[in-house]
Design a protein around this motif. Sequence first.
Motif, PDB file in Angstrom:
ATOM      1  N   ALA A 163       0.940  -1.361   0.066  1.00  0.00           N
ATOM      2  CA  ALA A 163       0.026  -0.071   0.013  1.00  0.00           C
ATOM      3  C   ALA A 163       0.946   1.144   0.060  1.00  0.00           C
ATOM      4  CB  ALA A 163      -0.817   0.253   1.253  1.00  0.00           C
ATOM      5  N   GLU A 164       2.133   1.417   0.774  1.00  0.00           N
ATOM      6  CA  GLU A 164       2.921   2.620   0.663  1.00  0.00           C
ATOM      7  C   GLU A 164       3.768   2.298  -0.266  1.00  0.00           C
ATOM      8  OE1 GLU A 164       3.797   3.732   4.626  1.00  0.00           O
ATOM      9  OE2 GLU A 164       1.781   4.289   4.942  1.00  0.00           O
ATOM     10  N   ALA A 165       4.134   1.382  -1.521  1.00  0.00           N
ATOM     11  CA  ALA A 165       5.074   1.631  -2.317  1.00  0.00           C
ATOM     12  C   ALA A 165       4.717   2.847  -3.180  1.00  0.00           C
ATOM     13  CB  ALA A 165       4.960   0.414  -3.259  1.00  0.00           C
ATOM     14  N   LYS A 166       6.060   3.578  -3.838  1.00  0.00           N
ATOM     15  CA  LYS A 166       5.895   4.592  -4.579  1.00  0.00           C
ATOM     16  C   LYS A 166       5.016   4.490  -5.547  1.00  0.00           C
ATOM     17  CE  LYS A 166      10.746   5.927  -3.172  1.00  0.00           C
ATOM     18  NZ  LYS A 166      12.142   6.155  -3.726  1.00  0.00           N
ATOM     19  N   GLU A 167       4.794   3.320  -6.204  1.00  0.00           N
ATOM     20  CA  GLU A 167       4.243   3.245  -7.285  1.00  0.00           C
ATOM     21  C   GLU A 167       2.796   3.074  -6.995  1.00  0.00           C
ATOM     22  OE1 GLU A 167       7.848   0.696  -7.918  1.00  0.00           O
ATOM     23  OE2 GLU A 167       6.642   1.084  -6.428  1.00  0.00           O
ATOM     24  N   THR A 168       2.399   2.688  -5.963  1.00  0.00           N
ATOM     25  CA  THR A 168       1.152   2.634  -5.432  1.00  0.00           C
ATOM     26  C   THR A 168       0.442   4.003  -5.324  1.00  0.00           C
ATOM     27  OG1 THR A 168       1.465   0.335  -4.493  1.00  0.00           O
ATOM     28  CG2 THR A 168      -0.590   1.592  -3.763  1.00  0.00           C
ATOM     29  N   LEU A 169       1.305   4.844  -4.511  1.00  0.00           N
ATOM     30  CA  LEU A 169       1.064   5.891  -4.051  1.00  0.00           C
ATOM     31  C   LEU A 169       0.883   6.936  -5.372  1.00  0.00           C
ATOM     32  CD1 LEU A 169       3.151   6.600  -0.966  1.00  0.00           C
ATOM     33  CD2 LEU A 169       0.663   6.150  -0.884  1.00  0.00           C
ATOM     34  N   ALA A 170       1.825   6.596  -6.387  1.00  0.00           N
ATOM     35  CA  ALA A 170       1.656   7.794  -7.681  1.00  0.00           C
ATOM     36  C   ALA A 170       0.227   7.308  -8.217  1.00  0.00           C
ATOM     37  CB  ALA A 170       2.576   7.081  -8.469  1.00  0.00           C
TER      38      ALA A 170
END
Length: 499
Positions: free
Chosen positions: A391-398
């Motif tokens: 949930a907090e991976a950079k790709e997910t946040l993007a």
Amino acid sequence: MVAASGRVHGEEHDYTLFARGYLVDLLSDAERAEAAEEECRTLIEAWERREGDDGRRHAQAKRLRRGRLLLDLGRVAEAEEEIRVSVSMARELYGPTHYDTVNARAWLSTALRRLDRFDEAEAEMRAAAEECAASAESEVDSPLLTALFTLADLLNVRRRDEEAEALWHDLVNRTSAGLSPTHWRVRRARRNRVDRLRVLRRYAEAEAEADALVEESFAAVGERHDESFTALRTRAMVLDDQERYDEAHAAYRDLLARQTAVLGDGHHNTLTTRHQLATSLGRAGRHEEALAEYTEVLQGRIRASGPDAQATLVARYSRAGALTRVDRVEEAEREYRLTMEGEARVLGPDDPSALLTLVQLAGLLRDQKRYEESESLFRRVVEGRTRSVGAEAKETLAARHSLGNVLNKLGRFAEAETEIRETLTARQRVLGPENVGTLWTRHNLGTTLKGLGRLDEAEAEWRAVLEISERVLGEEHNCTVRTREALAGLWGPGNDQSS
């Protein structure tokens, strides 16, 4: 052949077992890994019934072979178990620093990497390198180099680029000094050092190493060998990195002529070079030429490998991007959808490449103001990335940032506020408060607050963004300019300023 040998000499005669070993290799080469693994398992059992070290030596080698086949089959936990047995047997038979032992430990590190146990993989190879260094007769003993090359590869994967480059530099120096100038390890070390130098943007050093790599490859295998073609492509890519596009394009076209003459225009490696040329043309702003090259690549990939091969899907994805850049939007959408369908069949819905295609298609639909369709796709990306990378991976946040933006476009500001605030909190924690991604999310929050009629809060948010953006990104950065424009239009009629 195996059956005939078995009838004449017995099912477990040396000749029969050697023939079955060749069969394992043939099955593997034919990409029949399941049949090869089953045959290998039977072969291990036969060698282990032998008494004495000769049977154990063959059993150890076949256990390692089976472990590698299990890796090919994606049965990684089984592979780790099998390879660990092979390592233990090799230690007993040969000692800890024998090549066969170190080679088995290198494959064990590969299995651990595949299981995302990177610290264990690194510890295994550092221990092997230290043990080999303590007993090596020279700096280029084969077991020591095997350990160091495997460790350097692992540092590459972990993106510890400074450490990796330093180790590859050491390996270039020690192999150049201690081995024949045409030894393959010299070229492999140099090629890997070029890759790390490119990542680190040390282009002058990368270009010098690439020139040396080309010279060494020509001397070792000749100008018409595929390894020399790879060296030439590496040098062209270094020119690309430096935005020396005319030189890079000339280098790619020269290489294409060489490869076409030797390999043919439909060969995988020829098409790879053409793909690189297309990408370089796009970077140089020559989008129509890039599209023409991508089209050639896609047609070649379909002919060579079929419509669902991964290389074909990559070519289709790239062509879709080129179509977007020349405003052929309907064709681009069609190509993205074909790519998406193929990747779902071949790679699965949560594969990073498949999700990236969804992102591009969602962005294309958003730019056409087809916001409901775009929202649906961005939600699929958020769900897929949450499952695959967290949930907090950079790709997910993007992806969540983009979803919040689309909710703003739809005027669903209450939903947007929840999405954007959660994304902002996570981005501040993961990326830091002054990261450009964090600033854009704060900018979008200002848009949400304006849409909700909370103008004082919107102004405070945008002023905070502007102060950081001017200081960190500069006066001319898009985030700075857009935030300044948003503030200027806050208290009167204006356009939506969300990024």
